[in-house]
Write a protein that holds these residues in place. Structure first.
Motif, PDB file in Angstrom:
ATOM      1  N   LEU A  22       0.941  -1.373   0.009  1.00 18.51           N
ATOM      2  CA  LEU A  22      -0.060   0.033   0.044  1.00 18.51           C
ATOM      3  C   LEU A  22       0.860   1.380   0.115  1.00 18.51           C
ATOM      4  N   ASP A  23       0.751   2.156  -0.925  1.00 16.51           N
ATOM      5  CA  ASP A  23       1.282   3.532  -1.045  1.00 16.51           C
ATOM      6  C   ASP A  23       0.715   4.541  -0.450  1.00 16.51           C
ATOM      7  N   ASN A  24       0.964   4.568   0.986  1.00 18.29           N
ATOM      8  CA  ASN A  24       0.329   5.852   1.634  1.00 18.29           C
ATOM      9  C   ASN A  24       0.702   7.261   1.270  1.00 18.29           C
ATOM     10  N   SER A  25       1.814   7.076   0.605  1.00 12.11           N
ATOM     11  CA  SER A  25       2.680   8.323   0.345  1.00 12.11           C
ATOM     12  C   SER A  25       1.648   9.349  -0.588  1.00 12.11           C
ATOM     13  N   LYS A  26       0.741   8.635  -1.494  1.00 16.09           N
ATOM     14  CA  LYS A  26      -0.009   9.489  -2.284  1.00 16.09           C
ATOM     15  C   LYS A  26      -1.274   9.664  -1.906  1.00 16.09           C
ATOM     16  N   LYS A  27      -1.740   9.496  -0.367  1.00 20.93           N
ATOM     17  CA  LYS A  27      -2.932   9.502   0.013  1.00 20.93           C
ATOM     18  C   LYS A  27      -3.420  10.832   0.625  1.00 20.93           C
ATOM     19  N   TRP A  28      -4.644  11.146   0.699  1.00 21.73           N
ATOM     20  CA  TRP A  28      -5.127  12.423   1.552  1.00 21.73           C
ATOM     21  C   TRP A  28      -5.700  11.934   2.995  1.00 21.73           C
ATOM     22  N   PHE A  29      -5.489  12.482   4.158  1.00 22.80           N
ATOM     23  CA  PHE A  29      -6.002  12.104   5.115  1.00 22.80           C
ATOM     24  C   PHE A  29      -6.841  13.418   5.792  1.00 22.80           C
ATOM     25  N   LEU A  30      -7.767  13.338   6.565  1.00 24.13           N
ATOM     26  CA  LEU A  30      -8.257  14.488   7.472  1.00 24.13           C
ATOM     27  C   LEU A  30      -7.941  14.077   9.050  1.00 24.13           C
ATOM     28  N   GLN A  31      -7.197  14.793   9.664  1.00 22.43           N
ATOM     29  CA  GLN A  31      -7.139  14.430  11.286  1.00 22.43           C
ATOM     30  C   GLN A  31      -7.751  15.457  12.147  1.00 22.43           C
ATOM     31  N   VAL A  32      -8.346  14.974  13.285  1.00 20.75           N
ATOM     32  CA  VAL A  32      -9.302  15.730  13.888  1.00 20.75           C
ATOM     33  C   VAL A  32      -8.295  16.478  14.952  1.00 20.75           C
ATOM     34  N   VAL A  87     -11.844  27.651   6.056  1.00 29.86           N
ATOM     35  CA  VAL A  87     -10.756  27.421   5.921  1.00 29.86           C
ATOM     36  C   VAL A  87      -9.574  28.310   6.350  1.00 29.86           C
ATOM     37  N   ASN A  88      -8.729  28.112   7.194  1.00 26.14           N
ATOM     38  CA  ASN A  88      -7.640  28.904   7.712  1.00 26.14           C
ATOM     39  C   ASN A  88      -8.196  30.379   7.965  1.00 26.14           C
ATOM     40  N   ARG A  89      -9.349  29.925   8.901  1.00 29.36           N
ATOM     41  CA  ARG A  89     -10.054  31.261   9.647  1.00 29.36           C
ATOM     42  C   ARG A  89     -10.889  31.834   8.613  1.00 29.36           C
ATOM     43  N   GLN A  90     -10.945  31.768   7.581  1.00 23.84           N
ATOM     44  CA  GLN A  90     -11.752  32.446   6.300  1.00 23.84           C
ATOM     45  C   GLN A  90     -12.990  31.591   6.161  1.00 23.84           C
ATOM     46  N   LEU A 128      -5.003  22.428   0.368  1.00 17.70           N
ATOM     47  CA  LEU A 128      -3.506  22.332   0.469  1.00 17.70           C
ATOM     48  C   LEU A 128      -3.318  21.344   1.837  1.00 17.70           C
ATOM     49  N   ALA A 129      -2.209  20.676   1.669  1.00 14.40           N
ATOM     50  CA  ALA A 129      -1.645  20.168   2.892  1.00 14.40           C
ATOM     51  C   ALA A 129      -1.444  21.090   3.741  1.00 14.40           C
ATOM     52  N   GLY A 130      -1.788  20.953   5.129  1.00 13.79           N
ATOM     53  CA  GLY A 130      -1.396  21.988   6.129  1.00 13.79           C
ATOM     54  C   GLY A 130      -2.658  22.913   6.400  1.00 13.79           C
ATOM     55  N   ASP A 131      -3.609  23.025   5.739  1.00 14.91           N
ATOM     56  CA  ASP A 131      -4.880  23.809   5.500  1.00 14.91           C
ATOM     57  C   ASP A 131      -5.629  23.269   6.809  1.00 14.91           C
ATOM     58  N   VAL A 174     -15.827  21.145  15.403  1.00 16.98           N
ATOM     59  CA  VAL A 174     -14.675  20.263  14.738  1.00 16.98           C
ATOM     60  C   VAL A 174     -13.735  21.268  14.001  1.00 16.98           C
ATOM     61  N   THR A 175     -12.371  20.696  14.323  1.00  8.42           N
ATOM     62  CA  THR A 175     -11.327  21.308  13.514  1.00  8.42           C
ATOM     63  C   THR A 175     -10.745  20.416  12.802  1.00  8.42           C
ATOM     64  N   LEU A 176     -10.548  20.336  11.302  1.00 11.57           N
ATOM     65  CA  LEU A 176      -9.779  19.046  11.001  1.00 11.57           C
ATOM     66  C   LEU A 176      -8.351  19.651  10.188  1.00 11.57           C
ATOM     67  N   LEU A 177      -7.677  18.992  10.064  1.00  9.69           N
ATOM     68  CA  LEU A 177      -6.236  19.406   9.701  1.00  9.69           C
ATOM     69  C   LEU A 177      -6.015  18.551   8.495  1.00  9.69           C
ATOM     70  N   VAL A 178      -5.757  18.954   7.319  1.00 12.74           N
ATOM     71  CA  VAL A 178      -5.510  18.216   5.995  1.00 12.74           C
ATOM     72  C   VAL A 178      -3.982  17.825   5.761  1.00 12.74           C
ATOM     73  N   ILE A 179      -3.952  16.538   5.691  1.00 15.76           N
ATOM     74  CA  ILE A 179      -2.612  15.994   5.313  1.00 15.76           C
ATOM     75  C   ILE A 179      -2.585  15.516   4.038  1.00 15.76           C
ATOM     76  N   GLY A 180      -1.657  15.865   3.220  1.00 18.56           N
ATOM     77  CA  GLY A 180      -1.598  15.633   1.859  1.00 18.56           C
ATOM     78  C   GLY A 180      -0.496  14.635   1.599  1.00 18.56           C
TER      79      GLY A 180
END
Length: 274
Positions: free
Chosen positions: A101-111, A171-174, A182-185, A192-198
């Motif tokens: 499994l290639d997790n390097s190309k996946k996107w995640f949302l972290q709470v 998104v980023n308080r806007q 983008l990754a880091g948004d 609920v606050t979610l972090l984008v992991i690219g």
């Protein structure tokens, strides 16, 4: 024998060793899933003559296989993806060679804040977020709408769209209605606050980025115009040469004037002697 593996690796895989395995929130189930959106007795897996079959137990949100809701008894195959509420599991055959499994190309949302803080959720295709148990990402937050927003992941581009929620999407308080993520948004919906992991950056690309960062200050330095600098001595030499030429011409004119005066004087003297 198949095993049931959690996509988010929250716990060890479950071997399907029993003739009947039940799934749900109730503690009497073989596999207890306390997640919101999972019914008390949600689904069951039965083994019959060496084959495995999955049935939905009249759950409210339904049981999905490979993204489609099952309506009757379903024969399970290796690599099938099971979704119960917001929980994703995969049937694995240990005897079958598995592609890494290639997790390097996946996107995640972290709470980052709110219910299920710390959990990571993989993104794929179109996924809705809200309080409804029909949402792929279901959170029991009173400030969320039933269908609050929707995520779209296609060709490596992740977008989010507000579905007319009561409290909006930031998104980023806007506050936005749609946005390309983008990754880091960071996104905030209700409490609920979610972090984008690219996708992870390739090592070669990372090295190139670091090199570019190192050389960026050099770009800001003023460039020396070598052509202009080289032409300056030539221009000075040309000016000096012109000035010397003008001086020589002036000297010649003076000499011619003296000669003319002498010739006139000699002629006058000769005439006076005659």
């Amino acid at each position: 024998m198949l095993k049931l593996q959690f996509k988010d690796s929250r716990q060890a895989p479950v071997w399907l060793a029993d003739e009947r395995i039940t799934i749900g929130q109730d503690h009497r189930n073989s596999l207890v899933l306390p997640d919101f959106g999972v019914s008390l007795f949600h689904a069951e897996i039965c083994r019959d003559d060496g084959h495995y079959y999955l049935s939905d137990c009249a759950s409210e949100a339904g049981t999905l296989i490979n993204g489609e809701r099952i309506s009757s008894r379903y024969q399970i195959r290796a690599d099938d993806l099971l979704q119960v509420g917001a929980v994703e599991l995969q049937f694995i055959d240990p005897m079958k060679p598995q592609a890494k499994l290639d997790n390097s190309k996946k996107w995640f949302l972290q709470v980052l804040q709110g219910e299920n803080q710390g959990n990571k959720y993989p993104l794929s295709g179109s996924m809705t977020f809200g309080r409804s148990v029909k949402c792929e990402l279901c959170f029991n937050d009173p400030e969320l709408s039933r269908r609050h927003c929707e995520f779209f992941l296609k060709d490596g581009v992740l977008e989010v769209k507000d579905l007319g929620s009561a409290n909006g999407l930031q998104v980023n308080r806007q506050k936005v209605t749609t946005a390309t993520l983008l990754a880091g948004d960071q996104m905030q919906m209700g409490g609920v606050t979610l972090l984008v992991i690219g996708p992870k950056v390739d090592e070669v690309q990372q090295a190139a980025l670091e090199d570019a960062t190192l050389f960026m200050p050099m770009v800001a330095l003023p460039k020396v115009n070598k052509v202009a600098a080289a032409s300056q001595p030539l221009a000075s030499a040309s000016v000096a040469s012109g000035q010397a030429t003008q001086g020589a011409v002036a000297n010649h004119k003076l000499l011619y004037g003296v000669l003319i005066v002498l010739v006139v004087a000699v002629a006058a003297w000769v005439l006076m002697r005659l």
